[in-house]
Design a protein around this motif. Structure first.
Motif, PDB file in Angstrom:
ATOM      1  N   SER A  20       0.823  -1.213   0.000  1.00 28.08           N
ATOM      2  CA  SER A  20       0.000   0.000   0.000  1.00 28.08           C
ATOM      3  C   SER A  20       0.858   1.263   0.000  1.00 28.08           C
ATOM      4  O   SER A  20       0.561   2.237  -0.696  1.00 28.08           O
ATOM      5  N   LEU A  21       1.942   1.234   0.791  1.00 32.07           N
ATOM      6  CA  LEU A  21       2.828   2.399   0.830  1.00 32.07           C
ATOM      7  C   LEU A  21       3.598   2.541  -0.476  1.00 32.07           C
ATOM      8  O   LEU A  21       3.810   3.662  -0.966  1.00 32.07           O
ATOM      9  N   GLN A  22       4.038   1.420  -1.041  1.00 29.49           N
ATOM     10  CA  GLN A  22       4.737   1.487  -2.316  1.00 29.49           C
ATOM     11  C   GLN A  22       3.846   2.129  -3.369  1.00 29.49           C
ATOM     12  O   GLN A  22       4.286   2.989  -4.144  1.00 29.49           O
ATOM     13  N   MET A  23       2.570   1.722  -3.400  1.00 32.10           N
ATOM     14  CA  MET A  23       1.641   2.285  -4.372  1.00 32.10           C
ATOM     15  C   MET A  23       1.422   3.780  -4.125  1.00 32.10           C
ATOM     16  O   MET A  23       1.398   4.589  -5.066  1.00 32.10           O
ATOM     17  N   LEU A  24       1.285   4.157  -2.845  1.00 31.66           N
ATOM     18  CA  LEU A  24       1.069   5.560  -2.492  1.00 31.66           C
ATOM     19  C   LEU A  24       2.254   6.415  -2.907  1.00 31.66           C
ATOM     20  O   LEU A  24       2.088   7.453  -3.559  1.00 31.66           O
ATOM     21  N   TYR A  25       3.483   5.989  -2.524  1.00 34.36           N
ATOM     22  CA  TYR A  25       4.671   6.776  -2.845  1.00 34.36           C
ATOM     23  C   TYR A  25       4.862   6.867  -4.363  1.00 34.36           C
ATOM     24  O   TYR A  25       5.211   7.930  -4.897  1.00 34.36           O
ATOM     25  N   ALA A  26       4.644   5.759  -5.057  1.00 35.63           N
ATOM     26  CA  ALA A  26       4.820   5.751  -6.508  1.00 35.63           C
ATOM     27  C   ALA A  26       3.835   6.700  -7.178  1.00 35.63           C
ATOM     28  O   ALA A  26       4.179   7.405  -8.144  1.00 35.63           O
ATOM     29  N   THR A  27       2.607   6.746  -6.673  1.00 34.74           N
ATOM     30  CA  THR A  27       1.602   7.648  -7.235  1.00 34.74           C
ATOM     31  C   THR A  27       2.008   9.107  -7.060  1.00 34.74           C
ATOM     32  O   THR A  27       1.903   9.923  -7.991  1.00 34.74           O
ATOM     33  N   VAL A  28       2.486   9.457  -5.868  1.00 34.96           N
ATOM     34  CA  VAL A  28       2.937  10.831  -5.603  1.00 34.96           C
ATOM     35  C   VAL A  28       4.097  11.192  -6.534  1.00 34.96           C
ATOM     36  O   VAL A  28       4.130  12.284  -7.117  1.00 34.96           O
ATOM     37  N   LEU A  29       5.036  10.279  -6.688  1.00 35.02           N
ATOM     38  CA  LEU A  29       6.196  10.543  -7.549  1.00 35.02           C
ATOM     39  C   LEU A  29       5.777  10.702  -9.006  1.00 35.02           C
ATOM     40  O   LEU A  29       6.279  11.585  -9.713  1.00 35.02           O
ATOM     41  N   ARG A  30       4.861   9.853  -9.467  1.00 29.28           N
ATOM     42  CA  ARG A  30       4.418   9.948 -10.868  1.00 29.28           C
ATOM     43  C   ARG A  30       3.670  11.248 -11.121  1.00 29.28           C
ATOM     44  O   ARG A  30       3.813  11.856 -12.188  1.00 29.28           O
ATOM     45  N   LYS A  31       2.858  11.690 -10.152  1.00 28.81           N
ATOM     46  CA  LYS A  31       2.155  12.958 -10.309  1.00 28.81           C
ATOM     47  C   LYS A  31       3.130  14.123 -10.418  1.00 28.81           C
ATOM     48  O   LYS A  31       2.826  15.149 -11.049  1.00 28.81           O
ATOM     49  N   ALA A  32       4.279  13.982  -9.794  1.00 27.22           N
ATOM     50  CA  ALA A  32       5.312  15.029  -9.865  1.00 27.22           C
ATOM     51  C   ALA A  32       6.160  14.918 -11.128  1.00 27.22           C
ATOM     52  O   ALA A  32       7.050  15.739 -11.347  1.00 27.22           O
ATOM     53  N   GLY A  33       5.889  13.898 -11.964  1.00 30.58           N
ATOM     54  CA  GLY A  33       6.599  13.775 -13.228  1.00 30.58           C
ATOM     55  C   GLY A  33       7.709  12.758 -13.252  1.00 30.58           C
ATOM     56  O   GLY A  33       8.370  12.594 -14.275  1.00 30.58           O
ATOM     57  N   TYR A  34       7.932  12.047 -12.156  1.00 31.37           N
ATOM     58  CA  TYR A  34       8.983  11.035 -12.113  1.00 31.37           C
ATOM     59  C   TYR A  34       8.454   9.687 -12.609  1.00 31.37           C
ATOM     60  O   TYR A  34       7.243   9.438 -12.618  1.00 31.37           O
ATOM     61  N   LYS A  35       9.359   8.812 -12.994  1.00 35.86           N
ATOM     62  CA  LYS A  35       9.016   7.465 -13.439  1.00 35.86           C
ATOM     63  C   LYS A  35       9.819   6.456 -12.622  1.00 35.86           C
ATOM     64  O   LYS A  35      10.831   5.940 -13.073  1.00 35.86           O
ATOM     65  N   PRO A  36       9.379   6.192 -11.388  1.00 35.40           N
ATOM     66  CA  PRO A  36      10.183   5.343 -10.504  1.00 35.40           C
ATOM     67  C   PRO A  36      10.138   3.870 -10.885  1.00 35.40           C
ATOM     68  O   PRO A  36       9.092   3.347 -11.287  1.00 35.40           O
ATOM     69  N   MET A  37      11.280   3.192 -10.774  1.00 32.44           N
ATOM     70  CA  MET A  37      11.310   1.737 -10.764  1.00 32.44           C
ATOM     71  C   MET A  37      10.961   1.300  -9.349  1.00 32.44           C
ATOM     72  O   MET A  37      11.255   2.016  -8.389  1.00 32.44           O
ATOM     73  N   LEU A  38      10.346   0.119  -9.202  1.00 28.47           N
ATOM     74  CA  LEU A  38       9.871  -0.322  -7.896  1.00 28.47           C
ATOM     75  C   LEU A  38      10.553  -1.618  -7.480  1.00 28.47           C
ATOM     76  O   LEU A  38      10.804  -2.496  -8.303  1.00 28.47           O
ATOM     77  N   ALA A  39      10.850  -1.713  -6.183  1.00 31.12           N
ATOM     78  CA  ALA A  39      11.403  -2.941  -5.620  1.00 31.12           C
ATOM     79  C   ALA A  39      10.799  -3.135  -4.238  1.00 31.12           C
ATOM     80  O   ALA A  39      10.557  -2.159  -3.509  1.00 31.12           O
ATOM     81  N   ALA A  40      10.550  -4.400  -3.863  1.00 32.50           N
ATOM     82  CA  ALA A  40       9.893  -4.697  -2.587  1.00 32.50           C
ATOM     83  C   ALA A  40      10.797  -5.427  -1.605  1.00 32.50           C
ATOM     84  O   ALA A  40      10.358  -5.816  -0.526  1.00 32.50           O
ATOM     85  N   SER A  41      12.054  -5.629  -1.957  1.00 32.06           N
ATOM     86  CA  SER A  41      12.986  -6.320  -1.068  1.00 32.06           C
ATOM     87  C   SER A  41      14.401  -5.851  -1.347  1.00 32.06           C
ATOM     88  O   SER A  41      14.672  -5.213  -2.378  1.00 32.06           O
TER      89      SER A  41
END
Length: 464
Positions: A20-41
């Motif tokens: 849930s936090l990964q999704m939240l942070y990624a959404t905030v970053l994308r709205k700011a124009g970033y394209k984050p890669m994601l990792a869970a471990s």
């Protein structure tokens, strides 16, 4: 958008194991124009880092399969210039402080504020852009620095003349001036106008480095040789070796221990050093530039700085003038940094209202250029438009004008008059951090409060 270019060209990796936090942070970053890669471990983070080599990493320190600090160390071993922003729970701030001592760019405390997170990422990419602009070619490096080191005032013209006079020399330079006046920018100018401009400019802040690791950060370390190939792969180069052929910029040298000051003096005398854990003498060619947050003469007299080291370093002094002594230079600097910050934040701001320009000329600017940048970033992040108006400036800033206009009050009373207790607290803490070149732990020691208290309050200010 500017951020999209940053996020694509340099890469941003978000490491967070809670879905849930990964999704939240990624959404905030994308709205700011970033394209984050994601990792869970930790394992996934290191795999993606090795493959894509992102330049900025948002790293949760609490991972299911690894210690976040160990992941950070491996990332920095692979790519030392990576800007790592660590994320920690409210009760684990000490871990984040330890991470900053070991090379983290910044840290965030959960729950994360959107503005604080985006600000930290933007700051990391801004530093990377500056570093890139200073390593493309000599002409573009000089142009990039000149735009941020501009000044028509008599005080700045004297600085430029002194830089031009000393650049061709190899003698040590000691840069003096209040915190936030641009001492590192001055050091870069000396480097870029010298014959070493194409070589590395390496910085080491003694006050921001764990005292127990300072010798390793300075001279490097050779581990025990359990196997020839293994030892070779683990050798860590210190700042002196990295600066070979170029310039070494040492901040707050008086914070070295007496033994390390003696070793540093031997290095200056012989132009050679011995890595920690080794017996070899390694020869180097390094131009040294130093600066300090306090008067080095007073440090020498008080015994904090060796007398023989002081006279070895204090050969050519350059004094950076405070912003309040630079007249209309402040308008040039404000316009330059407004354009830079607006581009970073994808905003339209391009100029100031006349009353803001008038106010800027009359403020005491106790934090100097660093305070100016913080004021502009506050206005740009929290507001919209093309013109920066008085109402967009941080609360209480206008009251500081009384320092320059009300001679009947002491400076402290003038700054605080009319402010709420919360506003006074914010200004006192911010000023203390500026005095210590951005070091929260040192500011906390001065104010006799815990560093975690400052970090929590900064989180609250960013949300307000």
């Amino acid at each position: 958008m500017p951020h999209q270019q940053d996020g694509t060209a340099h890469g941003l990796l978000l490491v967070e194991d809670t879905p849930s936090l990964q999704m939240l942070y990624a959404t905030v970053l994308r709205k700011a124009g970033y394209k984050p890669m994601l990792a869970a471990s930790g394992a996934e983070a290191l795999t993606k880092f090795a493959e894509h080599r992102p330049r900025v990493v948002l790293l949760d320190l609490m991972l299911p399969d690894a210690d976040g600090l160990m992941v950070m160390r491996e990332i920095l071993e692979l790519q030392p210039e990576t800007r790592i922003i660590v994320i920690t729970a409210n009760g684990s701030v000490n871990n984040a402080i330890e991470a900053t001592r070991e090379g983290a760019h910044d840290f965030l405390v959960k729950p994360l504020g959107d503005i604080r997170m985006i600000g930290a990422v933007a700051s990391a990419f801004a530093e990377l852009r500056e570093d890139v602009s200073l390593t493309i070619d000599e002409a573009s490096r000089s142009d990039a620095l000149d735009r941020a080191f501009m000044g028509r005032s008599v005080a700045m013209q004297e600085v430029h003349s002194r830089i031009a006079a000393v650049a061709a020399s190899t003698a040590p330079v000691f840069i003096l001036g209040e915190s936030g006046t641009g001492k590192e920018m001055c050091a870069r100018a000396v480097h870029l106008k010298s014959a070493r401009a194409a070589q590395r400019f390496v910085t080491l802040n003694c006050s921001a480095t764990d005292p127990e690791r300072l010798e390793i950060e300075l001279f490097g370390q050779s581990p025990p040789k359990s196997g020839r190939g293994q030892a070779q792969s683990q050798v860590r180069a210190g700042a002196v070796a990295q600066a070979d052929g170029g310039t070494l910029f040492v901040q707050n040298i008086q914070d070295m221990s007496p033994d390390l000051q003696a070793a540093f003096l031997r290095f200056l005398q012989r132009s050679s050093f011995t890595p920690v854990g080794d017996t070899r003498q390694i020869k180097v060619d390094v131009r040294l530039i130093c600066t300090a947050s306090r008067d080095p003469t007073e440090d020498m007299r008080a015994g904090r700085l060796r007398e023989d080291l002081y006279y070895r370093l204090f050969v050519i002094p350059i004094t950076m003038p405070p912003l309040r002594a630079r007249g209309t230079d402040i308008h040039l600097l404000a316009q330059h940094y407004l354009a830079q910050i607006a581009a970073e934040e994808n905003k339209q701001f391009c100029r100031f209202s006349p009353d803001v320009l008038d106010l800027f000329l009359n403020l005491p600017w106790q934090g100097n250029v660093r305070e100016l940048i913080n004021v502009l970033r506050h206005a740009v992040i929290l507001h919209e438009g093309e013109i920066v108006t008085r109402e967009m400036l941080p609360p209480g800033l206008s009251d500081a004008r009384k320092l320059a206009t009300n001679a009947g009050h002491s400076p402290t009373n003038a700054v605080f008059e009319g402010l709420t207790m919360a506003q006074i607290e914010e200004r006192v803490i911010t000023a203390a951090i500026a005095r210590h070149d951005g070091s929260v732990p040192r500011a906390a020691r001065e104010l006799d409060i815990a560093p975690s208290t400052i970090y929590r309050k900064r989180e609250q200010w960013d949300k307000s």
